[in-house]
Scaffold this motif. Structure first.
Motif, PDB file in Angstrom:
ATOM      1  N   ALA A 104      37.796  42.158  29.102  1.00 13.21           N
ATOM      2  CA  ALA A 104      37.607  42.756  29.751  1.00 13.21           C
ATOM      3  C   ALA A 104      37.201  42.430  30.985  1.00 13.21           C
ATOM      4  CB  ALA A 104      35.219  43.216  29.564  1.00 13.21           C
ATOM      5  N   GLY A 105      36.877  43.051  32.417  1.00 15.88           N
ATOM      6  CA  GLY A 105      36.739  43.369  33.657  1.00 15.88           C
ATOM      7  C   GLY A 105      37.332  43.715  34.271  1.00 15.88           C
ATOM      8  N   ASP A 106      37.733  43.245  36.161  1.00 23.56           N
ATOM      9  CA  ASP A 106      38.204  44.567  36.571  1.00 23.56           C
ATOM     10  C   ASP A 106      39.244  43.631  37.570  1.00 23.56           C
ATOM     11  OD1 ASP A 106      39.170  45.760  39.450  1.00 23.56           O
ATOM     12  OD2 ASP A 106      37.731  44.870  40.430  1.00 23.56           O
ATOM     13  N   ILE A 107      40.978  44.201  36.585  1.00 22.64           N
ATOM     14  CA  ILE A 107      42.112  44.042  37.312  1.00 22.64           C
ATOM     15  C   ILE A 107      41.810  43.229  38.556  1.00 22.64           C
ATOM     16  CG2 ILE A 107      43.706  45.711  37.325  1.00 22.64           C
ATOM     17  CD1 ILE A 107      43.903  42.625  35.252  1.00 22.64           C
ATOM     18  N   ALA A 108      41.487  43.851  39.363  1.00 19.13           N
ATOM     19  CA  ALA A 108      41.800  43.603  41.256  1.00 19.13           C
ATOM     20  C   ALA A 108      40.934  42.057  41.577  1.00 19.13           C
ATOM     21  CB  ALA A 108      41.434  44.657  41.738  1.00 19.13           C
ATOM     22  N   ASP A 109      40.187  41.541  40.476  1.00 17.56           N
ATOM     23  CA  ASP A 109      38.992  40.652  40.521  1.00 17.56           C
ATOM     24  C   ASP A 109      39.717  39.086  40.180  1.00 17.56           C
ATOM     25  OD1 ASP A 109      37.383  38.872  39.341  1.00 17.56           O
ATOM     26  OD2 ASP A 109      36.750  39.161  41.072  1.00 17.56           O
ATOM     27  N   ARG A 110      40.050  38.102  41.289  1.00 19.24           N
ATOM     28  CA  ARG A 110      40.701  37.488  41.179  1.00 19.24           C
ATOM     29  C   ARG A 110      40.772  36.232  40.428  1.00 19.24           C
ATOM     30  NH1 ARG A 110      44.610  33.648  43.688  1.00 19.24           N
ATOM     31  NH2 ARG A 110      45.077  35.894  45.113  1.00 19.24           N
ATOM     32  N   SER A 111      39.249  36.098  40.142  1.00 24.87           N
ATOM     33  CA  SER A 111      39.108  34.425  39.131  1.00 24.87           C
ATOM     34  C   SER A 111      39.265  35.474  37.677  1.00 24.87           C
ATOM     35  CB  SER A 111      37.476  35.165  39.475  1.00 24.87           C
ATOM     36  OG  SER A 111      36.318  36.029  39.579  1.00 24.87           O
ATOM     37  N   HIS A 112      38.983  36.535  37.242  1.00 23.53           N
ATOM     38  CA  HIS A 112      39.104  37.816  35.987  1.00 23.53           C
ATOM     39  C   HIS A 112      40.833  37.080  35.285  1.00 23.53           C
ATOM     40  CE1 HIS A 112      38.489  40.620  32.951  1.00 23.53           C
ATOM     41  NE2 HIS A 112      39.754  41.402  33.236  1.00 23.53           N
ATOM     42  N   VAL A 113      41.731  37.995  36.679  1.00 21.59           N
ATOM     43  CA  VAL A 113      43.199  37.834  36.715  1.00 21.59           C
ATOM     44  C   VAL A 113      43.685  36.126  36.293  1.00 21.59           C
ATOM     45  CG1 VAL A 113      45.732  38.353  37.422  1.00 21.59           C
ATOM     46  CG2 VAL A 113      43.815  39.875  38.157  1.00 21.59           C
TER      47      VAL A 113
END
Length: 266
Positions: A104-113
């Motif tokens: 779960a998270g924002d696919i535009a967030d570098r740390s998440h990806v």
């Protein structure tokens, strides 16, 4: 219209028989599906689970409780969106998926990806395909003059920033499939006018795929979707009628999946 060496070319849409001699998927492959809890993402996930016993990494924006709490959550809120997603993830395993991971998270967030790809590397050491189906559509404000900068950014983030991050982090795995889910709105003035931010974001994906292929990444493709049965953004009540006025009739889910698989690798 474009002219090359005195020759005039006009872009047009040509029919396909929707068949492919070989499957684009690998048995037991590892596949990342962004926006995987959406309608089209779910259909692709079930296809890979049922027929290829794939390892699936599903991303979405909705946070879910820990798996130990799933039964209690479904019992207390059986009709909720969260309960629906929990049942979907369980059904993937029942359908035959070798493993199912939800991020779960924002696919535009570098740390998440970065965390997603680190997990893929540690647990599998390979990645057979990236299916970037995540996207937003501002259904409340279809006309450009009614949109705010914030609402446009919400539409742009998964398609533009998300695509760039996925291309960057997937490069070291050299996946067999790197598919960006674009839209027929990029070819239609009528659709583009009614959802200009979404069309612009999808147009970026088209050019990104072209750029990646020019750089030797032949797995990169941008697939322009029309109405996929009753599933996906273009099947909504706000957009669907405009699609059909272009003469593009909805495909059944079965035909849409077959057509999608037929174009992979072209």
């Amino acid at each position: 219209v474009v002219y090359r060496q005195t020759q005039r070319y006009v872009r047009s849409i040509q029919p396909s028989d929707g068949t492919r001699s070989t499957t684009p998927w690998n048995q037991g492959g590892v596949y990342l599906i962004t926006g995987g809890t959406g309608g089209i993402g779910r259909q692709l996930a079930f296809r890979l689970a049922r027929d290829f016993a794939a390892h699936l990494i599903i991303t979405g924006r909705t946070s879910l409780p820990s798996s130990k709490e799933w039964n209690a959550y479904i019992e207390s809120q059986p009709e909720s969106d969260v309960a629906s997603k929990i049942r979907f993830l369980r059904e993937l395993t029942e359908a035959g998926a070798a493993s199912v991971i939800y991020a779960a998270g924002d696919i535009a967030d570098r740390s998440h990806v970065a965390d997603i790809f680190s997990h893929i590397d540690q647990h599998f050491g390979r990645l057979d395909g990236v299916l970037h189906a995540a996207g937003n559509l501002d259904r409340k404000n279809l006309a450009l003059r009614t949109k705010s900068r914030e609402s446009i950014d919400e539409v742009f983030r998964p398609k533009i920033a998300g695509s760039l991050l996925l291309a960057e982090f997937a490069a070291r795995f050299n996946p067999q499939q790197f598919v960006l889910f674009s839209s027929i709105a990029t070819l239609s003035g009528e659709l583009g006018a009614s959802e200009s931010d979404y069309a612009a974001a999808c147009r970026f994906m088209n050019h990104l795929a072209w750029s990646l292929r020019r750089r030797g990444i032949r797995s990169a493709q941008s697939v322009l979707l029309a109405e996929w049965g009753t599933t996906g953004i273009l099947a909504t009540a706000e957009v669907g009628p405009a699609v059909r006025r272009l003469g593009l009739m909805p495909l059944s889910d079965t035909d849409a999946l077959a057509a999608f698989e037929a174009v992979l690798g072209l």
